[in-house]
Design a protein around this motif. Structure first.
Motif, short mmCIF file in Angstrom:
data_model
loop_
_atom_site.label_atom_id
_atom_site.label_comp_id
_atom_site.label_asym_id
_atom_site.label_seq_id
_atom_site.Cartn_x
_atom_site.Cartn_y
_atom_site.Cartn_z
N GLN B 88 7.83 -4.39 3.60
CA GLN B 88 6.63 -3.63 3.94
C GLN B 88 6.96 -2.50 4.90
OE1 GLN B 88 3.72 -6.16 5.71
NE2 GLN B 88 2.32 -4.49 6.14
N ASN B 89 7.69 -2.84 5.98
CA ASN B 89 8.12 -1.82 6.92
C ASN B 89 9.54 -1.44 6.54
OD1 ASN B 89 8.92 -4.37 7.46
ND2 ASN B 89 9.08 -4.09 9.65
N GLU B 183 3.89 -3.79 -0.66
CA GLU B 183 3.18 -2.52 -0.44
C GLU B 183 4.01 -1.31 -0.84
OE1 GLU B 183 0.91 -2.10 3.02
OE2 GLU B 183 0.50 -4.23 3.25
N PRO B 184 4.33 -1.17 -2.13
CA PRO B 184 5.24 -0.09 -2.55
C PRO B 184 4.69 1.31 -2.32
CG PRO B 184 4.30 -1.20 -4.45
CD PRO B 184 3.93 -2.02 -3.27
N VAL B 185 3.38 1.49 -2.30
CA VAL B 185 2.87 2.86 -2.17
C VAL B 185 2.30 3.14 -0.78
CG1 VAL B 185 2.37 2.96 -4.63
CG2 VAL B 185 0.53 2.43 -3.02
N ALA B 186 2.49 2.21 0.15
CA ALA B 186 1.92 2.44 1.49
C ALA B 186 2.47 3.73 2.07
CB ALA B 186 2.26 1.27 2.40
N GLU B 215 -0.40 -5.28 -2.40
CA GLU B 215 -0.87 -3.91 -2.29
C GLU B 215 -2.26 -3.88 -1.66
OE1 GLU B 215 1.01 -0.97 -2.87
OE2 GLU B 215 -0.73 -0.62 -1.61
N HIS B 216 -2.47 -2.86 -0.85
CA HIS B 216 -3.79 -2.66 -0.28
C HIS B 216 -4.58 -1.62 -1.06
CE1 HIS B 216 -3.94 -5.19 3.17
NE2 HIS B 216 -2.75 -4.80 3.60
N ASP B 217 -3.84 -0.76 -1.78
CA ASP B 217 -4.48 0.33 -2.49
C ASP B 217 -5.07 -0.22 -3.80
OD1 ASP B 217 -5.12 2.53 -4.01
OD2 ASP B 217 -3.46 3.73 -3.23
#
Lengths: 368, 263, 629
Positions: B88-89, B183-186, B215-217
């Motif tokens: 993620q980070n 989260e690949p597109v964060a 993913e959050h998006d």
């Protein structure tokens, strides 16, 4: 803790063998020792080491007390390591040198006092003066060290301040060497009433004094950390520096205070060294420093009570270990191996219980 | 239905000092699926990835990958079995070059010994060539963004979006069967995000990876996921297609209820 | 230094209108000057009382004018005088033209700092505290007074302080290019003086003693005319080189503009033809030069080589794999003692009197095993615990070698003597009294170590090590078996370290436990860090400079006067390296990229531009080629 057994690699097996071997050796040594004490003609005792000196009860007690006295000193130094590790998360190698500077300060001031004739006449007052001076000098050293060498490195990977502190350590050692010369700095003779064996269990007075002084310092520190506002701030920074600063705590001040308190404790320990050994060299700080760090780890780093307990453990182990475990196992000249025993305690503790005997207290992100 | 699912998780519990990060989680992924794991912050999504990739040991429960248990395996062994992840980070090897980043992650697929490197054997040269070629191949998946002069640049100079792409490339280079994307597109802008979403689809359709992503998006989740699993407080509160899940009252409460608390 | 600690104070304090680019001379940050002056004062008094001036007094740099003793009191005001005028140019802040203000600031700090020496002169005349402070001595007083009166001594130091401080501040005034020239000249003259014995030796080898005789007053540093010539030659060389550099930078930039996406990826352990040629030349020089060198220089180089070997081994553990091993000396000891026990007829219990080469193989094997044994328990520990535990292992091994318990095998403090030399296929025997043959032996093993480091760095295991250094848990998640990779680092480092021990045994002919104290590990670590972690060329350069000039823990260097100060200097150096440039003396290409990334090219370009701007005032040195802004 965990239900799932880890699949063991070859390294894990090797470590298990090492752990078991260490414990078996210690156990065998102890058994052999007990066997000798019970009956020196017993076959196991003879098999183990026929030449071993059978310790008398009195010798045994002397060893324990000597170990405790030295261990109390290690414990006081260990507090400095432990507090700094708790707050900043790195090993301040140079802390042992702060201790040495305390011992040297004590040697210089006390011999000056002896020259002036005050040492013999007014020993208690002089000793107090020497202790206070040594604490002041050590505090200043520790604070300058933090300001010059460590503060600019705040937030760097933890190995960087560690390497820096090794440099500081050798710098301070040789700083004293070139300023004061390579000779031994000696303490003046202690008054007779102190060095003679007291009726109380026939323990040497100096050792009692050392234990008492360590206890007083420890209580003072406990009060400072647990009962004052400064102590609360220190604990808060140790828990999470960032959040502490959001709560209005001046983190820099707290760190300086941590170094100062650690330095003061090292100052006391320096004088205790002087009382126990009567002389000091510029190299005197390094090994006790490493042993004190071991003590901090053994007791659980970040845990102040643990540091003192770890110090006592290391002190007693290196005092008793050679004669109680090594000699019965057939090691000749075991007293030469004191230092090796102290390091072995560290290694064994880290192998068997990596978070120390009494558990470590570290900031959240340090825990694994 | 006859063959076991690719990844199967049964009764998984993870407890950190009294805190139930995951409790009684059951989860299965079939080969060729794209499954999205969603949920509010702190729901245990990353912990779930950490457990599957072996970086956190579960307190209780079972994890099977292709019918074999993963419990007690070191993370590198799990990667060797065919599961790769991103973080993620973004955690790249910042001081290694872009190409080295994807070369090092082929570690468990290569067999050369130290002696081969020292003697510069033909086996060593051949394998180095292969590793290099494979590295360039996975980097080429992202167009020209990570190729050319970028090969020799340290990862630390890449833009944020490129770092995310390199993370995926690095995971691809381990030749996995299952990709875990955290989260690949964060942090990407909408154009970059849409483009990456398309690429993730390609990863499954053309490269044949099975994918689990956090993913959050929601637009990304809607566009590519076959199934969605919603976590809250370490429990799976809903599962199904995006349409089903987004209508689930419990899910709405988990998101909106939290938002109301926040006010 | 602390001089730049508070750049805001300097700018917020003044209300000069923004159009004024040069500040008034008296517009100083007085508090800052006072603070820096006080720090300088402490530093100067410490240097004086450390005994450096007195013990260095007989070593001359330039024959009648300057001794190393006085130099030790001159350099600090110069450096601080420069530092106090330095300002961090932050964005949005006004950049001022440097000038008289900086000179005055330097002079003031210099005077304040040397006030310490003045007080010292007065103090030594009136008080005697020689008891704790051993160097509070008449000799120091004599030196500080220039053998004149007290008042002369007291006042002259204030003058010297003003002059050196002002000179330091003046370095700002003369512009970047001249500053570089001045610094290079100072460095060149002092290294020419320091290298006296080597250059004399070399001159004898080539039968051009006349040159050496002209350059040096016997055992007393450079002669004054020689110093002037060295300085002049350096100035010419600096100008020529910076012109060449500027041209190269221009070419680079215009090439980059022409084809912005040049495809790279030529790396991977292969050398370009140009580097290959340079490499071949270096190798040839290294092979041929020892033939022309005398005993002393060869001996010195052999010592340097031993430390290069050790440092390359530690570099694999610390520099590549990022494991801070503070007990590296253990492997050195294992190598040395295995060879000693196996080859010497004098080893007590077990003396097979093997040939050296056979013993070497067993030593390597043992060192590898010890590497595994030490490595296995520690690799799962946190990095800092690991450091202390390895240090403990190193000490345990030394204590065991020293102990009565194992004296049956290792002979305790008496050590093992009568170790025969290295017999090479019956052709020749390498012994300590033939430093040249020892040097060749060392060079041979250095070549092996360099080859091993170079090959491994660009291989599967090398990449795994670097990944572990960067982020261990991610490396593990990417399929790297971190445990075995770290163990391999330990074993490889251990085997390389054992070479050095084995050579030491044969070279000295005897071996004692005290050669393997903690400080050896620390010095090797300083060499690795000073040279730039993870960088082969840097590590070699670091060893050459540090061990060559200052000397190893038990070996003398070129500046033998430094013997009692070298650990002090090593300590200070380590701190300074960590504070200022943790990337080391020669940052590895990799590290340079990570630390300065694109800025390197930009830098070269900007420097060329600045030089051209300098040249605009005196054309002719460089005929302004390339694009102008």
């Amino acid at each position: 803790m965990q239900l799932t057994a880890k699949q063991r690699t070859r390294v894990d097996w090797f470590l298990t063998i090492l752990r078991v071997a260490a414990l078996v050796l210690i156990g065998a040594g102890l058994v052999a020792f007990v066997a000798q004490v019970v009956d020196s003609n017993n076959p196991f005792a003879r098999w183990a080491n026929p030449d071993a000196i059978n310790l008398t009860g009195r010798q045994f007690r002397d060893l324990v007390v000597a170990g405790l006295a030295q261990g109390a000193m290690y414990g006081l130094i260990a507090l400095g390591y432990s507090m700094v590790y708790g707050v900043l998360g790195f090993i301040n190698f140079a802390h042992g040198e702060v201790f040495m500077i305390g011992a040297v300060t004590g040697a210089i001031t006390s011999s000056k006092l002896a020259e002036a004739g005050a040492w013999e006449d007014n020993f208690v007052l002089c000793l107090l003066l020497v202790v206070v001076l040594s604490m002041v000098v050590c505090t200043i050293t520790a604070v300058i060290m933090e300001r010059v060498a460590y503060r600019p490195l705040r937030g760097k990977p933890r190995l960087i301040p560690l390497i820096t502190s090794i440099g500081v350590s050798f710098f301070l050692q040789n700083f004293i060497l070139v300023l004061l010369g390579p000779g031994t700095k000696t303490y003046p003779r202690m008054p007779e009433w102190l060095t003679e064996k007291r009726t109380f269990l026939e323990i040497q007075g100096t050792r009692l004094l050392v234990l008492a002084a360590a206890a007083v310092a420890m209580v003072g520190l406990w009060y400072l950390v647990e009962r004052t506002k400064t102590g609360k701030a220190m604990r808060a920074v140790a828990e999470d520096a960032e959040i502490a600063s959001l709560m209005g705590i001046d983190v820099n001040r707290v760190i300086v205070k941590t170094f100062a308190v650690g330095g003061a404790m090292a100052g006391v320990a320096g004088i205790l060294w002087g009382l126990l050994f009567n002389s000091v060299l510029h190299t005197a700080g390094f090994l006790p420093g490493i042993k004190a760090f071991s003590a901090a780890v053994v007791g659980g780093i970040g845990n102040l009570g643990g540091s003192m307990a770890g110090g006592l453990t290391i002190g007693v182990a290196e005092s008793l270990g050679p004669l109680v475990i090594l000699e019965p196992l057939g090691v000749s000249g075991p007293s030469q191996l004191r230092d090796a025993v102290a390091f072995s305690v560290l290694i064994i503790v880290l192998l068997v219980r990596p978070s120390g005997i009494f558990g470590e207290r570290l900031p959240s992100e340090e825990r694994t | 239905m006859s063959s076991p699912p690719m990844l199967e998780i049964a009764g998984l519990h993870v407890v950190f000092g009294g805190l139930h990060a995951l409790s009684d989680l059951d989860f299965a992924v079939e080969e060729g699926e794209i499954v999205a794991v969603i949920g509010p912050n702190g729901a245990g999504k990353t912990t779930f990835f950490n457990v599957v990739s072996g970086m956190v040991k579960p307190t209780q429960g079972q994890i099977y990958f292709e019918g074999r248990s993963l419990l007690g395996l070191d993370p590198n062994k799990i990667t060797a079995r065919g599961i790769a992840r991103t973080f993620q980070n973004v955690r790249l090897f910042a001081n290694m070059t872009v190409l080295e980043n994807v070369m090092v992650s082929q570690h468990c697929r290569t067999r050369q010994r130290m002696l081969d490197a020292l003697l510069y054997t033909s086996r060593f040269r051949r394998e180095e060539e292969q590793v290099r070629a494979r590295g360039k191949e996975v980097l080429g998946f992202f167009g020209t963004r990570l190729t050319g002069y970028r090969f020799d640049q340290p990862a630390s100079v890449l833009s944020y979006a490129n770092r995310r792409r390199l993370e995926i490339a690095r995971a691809m280079a381990t030749s996995p069967k299952l990709l875990l994307l955290d989260e690949p597109v964060a942090g990407m802008n909408p154009v970059e995000s849409a483009e990456l979403t398309q690429l993730i689809g390609k990863l499954r359709d053309e490269m044949g990876y099975t994918i689990v992503l956090i993913e959050h998006d929601m637009s990304v989740v809607r566009d590519i996921s076959d199934r969605v699993v919603v976590l809250d407080h370490g429990e799976a509160i809903a599962r199904g297609t995006y349409a089903e899940v987004s209508a689930d009252p419990q899910v709405i409460e988990a998101y909106l209820g939290r938002a109301a608390d926040g006010n | 230094m602390t001089a730049v600690a508070d750049p805001m104070a300097a700018s917020t304090g003044d209300t000069v209108p923004e159009t004024v680019r040069r500040r008034r001379v008296l517009d100083q940050n007085w508090r800052e000057l006072l603070k820096v002056g006080a720090i300088l004062m402490v530093g100067q008094v410490f240097i004086a009382l450390s005994g450096m001036p007195v013990s260095f007094d007989r070593r001359l740099i330039i024959d009648p004018i300057l001794s190393l003793g006085y130099l030790s009191l001159l350099w600090l005001p110069l450096v601080v005088g420069y530092a106090v005028g330095r300002e961090q140019a932050l964005e949005g802040m006004m950049a001022y033209t440097k000038g008289g203000r900086e000179v005055l600031a330097g002079a003031i700090t210099g005077v304040l700092g040397n006030l310490g020496l003045t007080l010292l002169v007065v103090g030594i005349t009136h008080f005697d505290i020689r008891d704790p402070l051993v160097n509070w001595s008449p000799q120091l007083l004599e030196l500080l007074e220039f053998e004149q009166s007290v008042w002369f001594g007291a006042l002259i130091w204030l003058g010297i302080g003003a002059a050196t401080g002002a000179a330091g501040g003046g370095l700002h005034w003369v512009g970047a290019r001249n500053r570089r020239t001045v610094i290079t000249v100072i460095a060149a003259v002092s290294s020419a003086a320091v290298l006296e014995s080597v250059i004399t030796d070399l001159a004898q080898g080539f039968h051009i003693e006349a040159v050496a005789n002209w350059l040096y007053a016997p055992k007393r540093g450079l002669t004054s005319p020689a110093a002037a010539v060295v300085a002049g030659a350096t100035i010419l060389a600096v100008n020529a080189i910076s012109a060449l550099r500027a041209r190269a930078a221009h070419r680079l930039v215009s090439a980059a503009e022409a084809s912005p996406t040049e495809s790279g990826s030529t790396r991977g352990g292969r050398l370009s033809p140009r580097r290959l040629a340079g490499f071949a030349l270096t190798v040839a020089a290294v092979i041929v030069l020892p033939l022309f060198l005398g005993r002393l220089t060869n001996e010195l180089l052999a010592n340097v080589g031993l430390f290069i070997l050790l440092a390359l081994g530690l570099n694999i553990i610390v520099g590549l794999a990022g494991i801070l091993d503070l007990g590296y000396v253990a492997f050195f000891a294992v190598g040395g003692y295995s060879v000693a026990v196996l080859t010497s007829p004098g080893s007590p219990r077990f003396s097979p009197e093997m040939p050296w080469i056979g013993a070497l193989f067993i030593a390597m094997l043992l060192a590898g095993l010890v590497g595994l044994f030490i490595g296995a328990p520690v690799i799962r520990m946190r990095g800092d615990y690991l450091a202390v535990v390895t240090l403990g292992f190193g000490e345990i091994i030394r204590i065991l070698l020293l102990s009565d318990w194992l004296s049956g095998t290792f002979n305790g403090a008496q050590g093992i003597i009568n170790i025969p030399g290295v017999e090479i296929f019956g052709l020749t025997t390498v012994r300590g009294f033939e430093p040249r043959s020892v040097l060749y032996l060392v060079l041979f093993f250095c070549a092996i170590a360099i080859y091993v480091s170079w090959r491994l760095e660009n291989s599967r295991i090398g990449r795994a090590w670097m990944a572990i250094r960067e982020d261990e848990s991610v490396a593990e998640a990417m399929g790297v078996d971190t445990v075995s990779a770290k163990l391999m680092a330990f074993v490889t480092g251990a085997v390389l370290g054992s070479f050095s021990g084995a050579i030491l045994s044969a070279k000295v002919g005897s071996i004692f436990p005290h050669s393997f104290a903690i400080i050896v590990s620390i010095v090797i670590l300083v060499v690795v860090i000073f040279g730039g972690m993870g960088n082969i060329a840097g590590v070699i350069a670091g060893a050459a400079v540090l061990i060559g000039v200052l000397g190893g823990p038990n070996q003398p260097g070129l500046l033998q006067e430094f013997a009692e100060f070298k650990i002090l200097i090593y300590g200070a150096l380590l701190v300074w390296m960590m504070l200022q440039r943790s990337e080391g003396l020669i940052p590895s290409v990799r590290r340079a990229r990570e630390l300065h990334t694109d800025e390197l090219n930009q830098d070269a370009w900007l420097r060329a531009q600045a030089d051209e701007a300098d040249d605009a005032s005196n054309p002719g040195v460089l005929d302004g080629q390339g694009p102008r802004p």
